[in-house]
Scaffold this motif. Structure first.
Motif, PDB file in Angstrom:
ATOM      1  N   ALA A  46       0.806  -1.339  -0.142  1.00 25.28           N
ATOM      2  CA  ALA A  46       0.000  -0.084   0.078  1.00 25.28           C
ATOM      3  C   ALA A  46       0.690   1.299   0.063  1.00 25.28           C
ATOM      4  O   ALA A  46       0.552   2.209  -0.601  1.00 25.28           O
ATOM      5  CB  ALA A  46      -0.933   0.026   1.131  1.00 25.28           C
ATOM      6  N   GLY A  47       2.122   1.103   0.827  1.00 21.26           N
ATOM      7  CA  GLY A  47       2.839   2.388   0.900  1.00 21.26           C
ATOM      8  C   GLY A  47       3.698   2.552  -0.637  1.00 21.26           C
ATOM      9  O   GLY A  47       3.737   3.657  -1.266  1.00 21.26           O
ATOM     10  N   GLN A  48       4.151   1.383  -1.335  1.00 18.87           N
ATOM     11  CA  GLN A  48       4.739   1.628  -2.601  1.00 18.87           C
ATOM     12  C   GLN A  48       3.553   2.190  -3.574  1.00 18.87           C
ATOM     13  O   GLN A  48       3.763   2.980  -4.456  1.00 18.87           O
ATOM     14  CB  GLN A  48       5.054   0.096  -3.088  1.00 18.87           C
ATOM     15  CG  GLN A  48       5.679   0.352  -4.422  1.00 18.87           C
ATOM     16  CD  GLN A  48       6.334  -0.803  -4.787  1.00 18.87           C
ATOM     17  OE1 GLN A  48       6.835  -1.825  -3.856  1.00 18.87           O
ATOM     18  NE2 GLN A  48       6.468  -1.238  -6.028  1.00 18.87           N
ATOM     19  N   MET A  49       2.159   1.592  -3.404  1.00 20.55           N
ATOM     20  CA  MET A  49       1.253   2.248  -4.471  1.00 20.55           C
ATOM     21  C   MET A  49       1.003   3.643  -4.462  1.00 20.55           C
ATOM     22  O   MET A  49       0.676   4.378  -5.079  1.00 20.55           O
ATOM     23  CB  MET A  49      -0.136   1.265  -4.013  1.00 20.55           C
ATOM     24  CG  MET A  49      -1.228   1.378  -5.558  1.00 20.55           C
ATOM     25  SD  MET A  49      -0.567   1.121  -6.753  1.00 20.55           S
ATOM     26  CE  MET A  49      -1.067   2.200  -7.820  1.00 20.55           C
ATOM     27  N   THR A 184       3.326  -4.307 -10.539  1.00 23.12           N
ATOM     28  CA  THR A 184       3.833  -4.926  -9.291  1.00 23.12           C
ATOM     29  C   THR A 184       3.153  -4.315  -7.984  1.00 23.12           C
ATOM     30  O   THR A 184       2.882  -4.842  -7.213  1.00 23.12           O
ATOM     31  CB  THR A 184       5.303  -5.107  -9.318  1.00 23.12           C
ATOM     32  OG1 THR A 184       6.083  -5.552 -10.255  1.00 23.12           O
ATOM     33  CG2 THR A 184       5.946  -5.445  -8.134  1.00 23.12           C
ATOM     34  N   ALA A 185       3.353  -2.962  -7.890  1.00 23.52           N
ATOM     35  CA  ALA A 185       2.756  -2.186  -6.823  1.00 23.52           C
ATOM     36  C   ALA A 185       0.761  -2.287  -6.885  1.00 23.52           C
ATOM     37  O   ALA A 185       0.559  -2.829  -5.829  1.00 23.52           O
ATOM     38  CB  ALA A 185       3.068  -0.960  -6.931  1.00 23.52           C
ATOM     39  N   LEU A 186       0.323  -2.217  -7.983  1.00 26.22           N
ATOM     40  CA  LEU A 186      -1.263  -2.351  -7.864  1.00 26.22           C
ATOM     41  C   LEU A 186      -1.545  -3.831  -7.575  1.00 26.22           C
ATOM     42  O   LEU A 186      -2.414  -4.026  -6.718  1.00 26.22           O
ATOM     43  CB  LEU A 186      -1.402  -1.874  -9.559  1.00 26.22           C
ATOM     44  CG  LEU A 186      -2.850  -2.027  -9.671  1.00 26.22           C
ATOM     45  CD1 LEU A 186      -3.694  -1.090  -8.732  1.00 26.22           C
ATOM     46  CD2 LEU A 186      -3.165  -1.799 -11.135  1.00 26.22           C
ATOM     47  N   ILE A 187      -0.872  -4.956  -8.093  1.00 25.25           N
ATOM     48  CA  ILE A 187      -1.574  -6.168  -7.983  1.00 25.25           C
ATOM     49  C   ILE A 187      -1.106  -6.651  -6.591  1.00 25.25           C
ATOM     50  O   ILE A 187      -2.097  -7.262  -5.864  1.00 25.25           O
ATOM     51  CB  ILE A 187      -0.690  -7.089  -9.159  1.00 25.25           C
ATOM     52  CG1 ILE A 187      -1.270  -6.851 -10.463  1.00 25.25           C
ATOM     53  CG2 ILE A 187      -1.390  -8.721  -8.706  1.00 25.25           C
ATOM     54  CD1 ILE A 187      -2.494  -6.706 -10.709  1.00 25.25           C
ATOM     55  N   GLY A 188       0.118  -6.294  -6.297  1.00 23.63           N
ATOM     56  CA  GLY A 188       0.187  -6.635  -4.715  1.00 23.63           C
ATOM     57  C   GLY A 188      -0.530  -5.929  -3.785  1.00 23.63           C
ATOM     58  O   GLY A 188      -0.874  -6.536  -2.591  1.00 23.63           O
ATOM     59  N   THR A 189      -0.986  -4.757  -3.876  1.00 23.88           N
ATOM     60  CA  THR A 189      -1.885  -3.817  -3.044  1.00 23.88           C
ATOM     61  C   THR A 189      -3.174  -4.416  -3.124  1.00 23.88           C
ATOM     62  O   THR A 189      -3.946  -4.635  -2.119  1.00 23.88           O
ATOM     63  CB  THR A 189      -1.849  -2.496  -3.494  1.00 23.88           C
ATOM     64  OG1 THR A 189      -0.657  -1.931  -3.356  1.00 23.88           O
ATOM     65  CG2 THR A 189      -2.958  -1.772  -2.508  1.00 23.88           C
ATOM     66  N   VAL A 217       9.900   3.195   2.922  1.00 24.42           N
ATOM     67  CA  VAL A 217      11.204   2.795   2.499  1.00 24.42           C
ATOM     68  C   VAL A 217      11.106   1.836   1.342  1.00 24.42           C
ATOM     69  O   VAL A 217      12.004   1.786   0.801  1.00 24.42           O
ATOM     70  CB  VAL A 217      11.579   2.358   4.117  1.00 24.42           C
ATOM     71  CG1 VAL A 217      12.985   1.707   3.752  1.00 24.42           C
ATOM     72  CG2 VAL A 217      12.144   3.250   4.802  1.00 24.42           C
ATOM     73  N   GLY A 218      10.387   0.751   1.567  1.00 22.52           N
ATOM     74  CA  GLY A 218      10.199  -0.089   0.281  1.00 22.52           C
ATOM     75  C   GLY A 218      10.021   0.500  -0.984  1.00 22.52           C
ATOM     76  O   GLY A 218      10.842   0.213  -1.869  1.00 22.52           O
ATOM     77  N   ALA A 219       9.172   1.745  -1.137  1.00 26.00           N
ATOM     78  CA  ALA A 219       9.075   2.172  -2.218  1.00 26.00           C
ATOM     79  C   ALA A 219      10.082   2.896  -2.584  1.00 26.00           C
ATOM     80  O   ALA A 219      10.580   2.883  -3.888  1.00 26.00           O
ATOM     81  CB  ALA A 219       7.723   3.240  -2.215  1.00 26.00           C
ATOM     82  N   ALA A 220      10.666   3.426  -1.837  1.00 29.07           N
ATOM     83  CA  ALA A 220      12.237   4.325  -2.083  1.00 29.07           C
ATOM     84  C   ALA A 220      13.241   3.336  -2.525  1.00 29.07           C
ATOM     85  O   ALA A 220      14.022   3.556  -3.388  1.00 29.07           O
ATOM     86  CB  ALA A 220      12.738   5.052  -0.860  1.00 29.07           C
TER      87      ALA A 220
END
Length: 290
Positions: A46-49, A184-189, A217-220
């Motif tokens: 969710a943070g990455q998305m 990757t971000a969308l499907i995982g979220t 931090v994961g998104a960065a």
């Protein structure tokens, strides 16, 4: 980073990305002591998305276009499974040992490329793959008192991550890297959001801040990784990914009171050595083909 060549910048960014991923893993281990791993994985995605949506908002409609939707879904599923298995393992294993076993994925990728992409698998690559498996066995130690089914989770995570990397090879020929990053971000979220209600615990403000920080931090780390791969060839920066074993060991000692036993440390070194050896052989083979 003025004055550094693009390759040097790529190496620095790769090390920075691995440091951030190791930091994320340490936060995941700490949060996993009080929350279900699914909730921790949800925070990570969710943070990455959220970061992806903010940065890529003007181009989302363009980047969503893909000629390989099935592969994008499969690739994202592999990474989600790898993340869930690894975060779950952190609740049962030392962070350095789990990271060491996870790092078997580059040699598993070599094996997968030979079986699926029909790439050459010479005797020296076979030796590298065999050595990495021996290193994993030194850490997992089936049949010993330290063995548990949870010990296999980082190995499963490594297998899933190698499968993710293998599908990325297919997609890299036709798809922009940001399209793959977005999916990757969308499907995982989406998947994590469907799973998390069953285990949800409303965190107090301090823990909520830690969840937000983990996702950021994961998104960065993902952004630094992508930038690294645009500045330098993957074969140049890949060996620096093994710095994660060093960072994980430091975090384990400083924050979790973990000191890897001699066999686990030896196993991690064998895996890293085998990975660097396979990378060296593949790099030489590509140069010879060129």
């Amino acid at each position: 980073m003025r004055g550094l060549t693009p390759v040097a910048q790529g190496i620095v960014m790769m090390i920075g990305a691995i440091f951030l991923f190791s930091s994320m893993d340490a936060m995941a281990k700490a949060l996993g002591a009080d929350y279900d791993p699914v909730q921790v994985v949800w925070a990570r995605y969710a943070g990455q998305m959220a970061v992806v949506a903010l940065l890529l908002a003007p181009r989302l409609h363009i980047l969503m276009r893909t000629r390989h939707l099935g592969l994008q879904l499969l690739r994202s599923g592999f990474l989600f499974a790898a993340t869930l298995c690894f975060f779950t393992s952190l609740g049962h294993l030392e962070i350095a040992s789990a990271t060491g076993v996870l790092n078997i994925h580059p040699v598993l990728l070599t094996l997968g490329a030979a079986l699926i992409l029909k790439e050459t698998l010479g005797p020296r690559r076979v030796i590298g793959i065999g050595a990495a498996l021996v290193g994993a066995l030194l850490i997992i130690r089936p049949g010993s008192d330290v063995f548990s089914l949870a010990s296999l989770l980082p190995l499963v995570a490594g297998l899933c991550y190698a499968s993710y990397a293998l599908t990325t090879r297919f997609l890299g020929r036709d798809e922009p890297i940001l399209t793959s990053f977005l999916y990757t971000a969308l499907i995982g979220t989406i998947v994590a959001s469907l799973m998390v209600p069953a285990v949800w615990q409303t965190p107090p403000p301090w823990d909520a801040a830690r969840f937000v920080l983990l996702g950021a931090v994961g998104a960065a780390g993902q952004l630094l990784l992508i930038r690294s791969l645009t500045l330098a060839e993957a074969g140049v920066v890949a060996p620096f990914g093994y710095a994660g074993v060093i960072f994980a060991t430091i975090y384990g000692v400083l924050f979790f009171g973990e000191t890897p036993d001699p066999l686990s440390a030896l196993g991690a070194l064998v895996i890293v050595g085998a990975g660097v050896y396979v990378w060296h052989r593949e790099t030489r083979a590509r140069r010879a083909e060129a």
